[in-house]
Structure formats: structure tokens, C-alpha cells
Design a protein around this motif. Structure first.
Motif, mmCIF file in Angstrom:
data_model
loop_
_atom_site.group_PDB
_atom_site.id
_atom_site.type_symbol
_atom_site.label_atom_id
_atom_site.label_comp_id
_atom_site.label_asym_id
_atom_site.label_seq_id
_atom_site.Cartn_x
_atom_site.Cartn_y
_atom_site.Cartn_z
ATOM 1 N N CYS A 115 0.831 -1.154 -0.110
ATOM 2 C CA CYS A 115 -0.058 -0.036 0.086
ATOM 3 C C CYS A 115 0.841 1.209 -0.034
ATOM 4 O O CYS A 115 1.920 1.062 0.256
ATOM 5 C CB CYS A 115 -1.008 -0.074 1.246
ATOM 6 N N GLN A 116 0.115 2.377 -0.129
ATOM 7 C CA GLN A 116 1.012 3.531 -0.123
ATOM 8 C C GLN A 116 0.653 4.438 1.166
ATOM 9 O O GLN A 116 -0.605 4.583 1.461
ATOM 10 C CB GLN A 116 0.839 4.605 -1.255
ATOM 11 N N ASP A 117 1.417 4.769 1.820
ATOM 12 C CA ASP A 117 1.292 5.624 3.058
ATOM 13 C C ASP A 117 0.498 6.846 2.837
ATOM 14 O O ASP A 117 0.901 7.777 1.809
ATOM 15 C CB ASP A 117 2.408 6.054 3.770
ATOM 16 N N ALA A 118 -0.556 7.133 3.310
ATOM 17 C CA ALA A 118 -1.324 8.329 2.926
ATOM 18 C C ALA A 118 -0.822 9.684 3.312
ATOM 19 O O ALA A 118 -1.273 10.422 2.608
ATOM 20 C CB ALA A 118 -2.817 8.327 3.723
ATOM 21 N N THR A 119 0.140 9.652 4.073
ATOM 22 C CA THR A 119 0.788 10.808 4.514
ATOM 23 C C THR A 119 2.135 11.118 3.985
ATOM 24 O O THR A 119 2.372 12.374 3.261
ATOM 25 C CB THR A 119 1.044 10.856 6.152
ATOM 26 N N GLY B 65 3.503 9.086 1.341
ATOM 27 C CA GLY B 65 3.557 8.530 -0.068
ATOM 28 C C GLY B 65 4.628 7.321 -0.066
ATOM 29 O O GLY B 65 4.749 6.720 -1.145
#
Length: 86
Positions: free
Chosen positions: A28-32, A34
Motif C-alpha cells: 500500500c501507499q502511506d497516505a501521509t 507516500g
């Protein structure tokens, strides 16, 4: 220090999912930030769809560098980082 009820409930859900073979590791990609994260998810069903519930991500690099364990001599404290990173 006591582990909060919500954390204990989530941990028990994670154990149940693991026992039933319903875990996934997702990139996944970290929402904060990236950054890419490798996220441990419980897998469920909603009708014919799979539902992935994230529980946390694997530590990057050496996990001993990422966390400080509780201090057995101080129930409200943590062990200090030593010079070796452990």
C-alpha cells in the motif's frame, strides 16, 4: 501500563483471522508520506466482494531499531535505546 481495550480487541481479531487463514500482506501507499508500506490485513467477505481490514504495517529495516520495549522495572516506562540500536 495497560493495553487499551481497542488494541486488545484488534489483536484478538488478527489472531482469529490468522487461525482461519484469512490474512493478507498488501503493498500500500502511506497516505501521509507516500512511502510504500507492507500492510497486514484481515480478509473478510461482504457478499461476493473481499474486504481487507488493515491492522498495521511491517517495520522497515531492522524492527529492533524502530521500537523500544517496556521497562520491566518501570511499568510506565520504556527501555532506553542502547548504542547498538537494540
Amino acid at each position: 501500563m495497560a493495553i487499551p481495550d481497542h488494541a486488545r480487541t484488534n489483536f484478538n481479531t488478527l489472531l482469529r483471522a490468522a487461525g482461519e487463514g484469512n490474512l493478507a500482506l498488501m503493498e500500500c501507499q502511506d497516505a501521509t508520506t507516500g512511502d510504500l508500506r507492507y500492510v497486514i490485513c484481515a480478509v473478510g467477505r461482504d457478499g461476493g466482494e473481499h474486504v481487507f481490514t488493515p491492522f498495521g504495517h511491517l517495520a522497515d529495516g531492522n524492527p529492533y531499531d524502530a521500537y523500544l520495549p517496556p521497562d520491566p522495572n518501570d511499568p510506565s516506562g520504556f527501555l532506553p535505546r542502547d548504542d547498538g540500536g537494540r
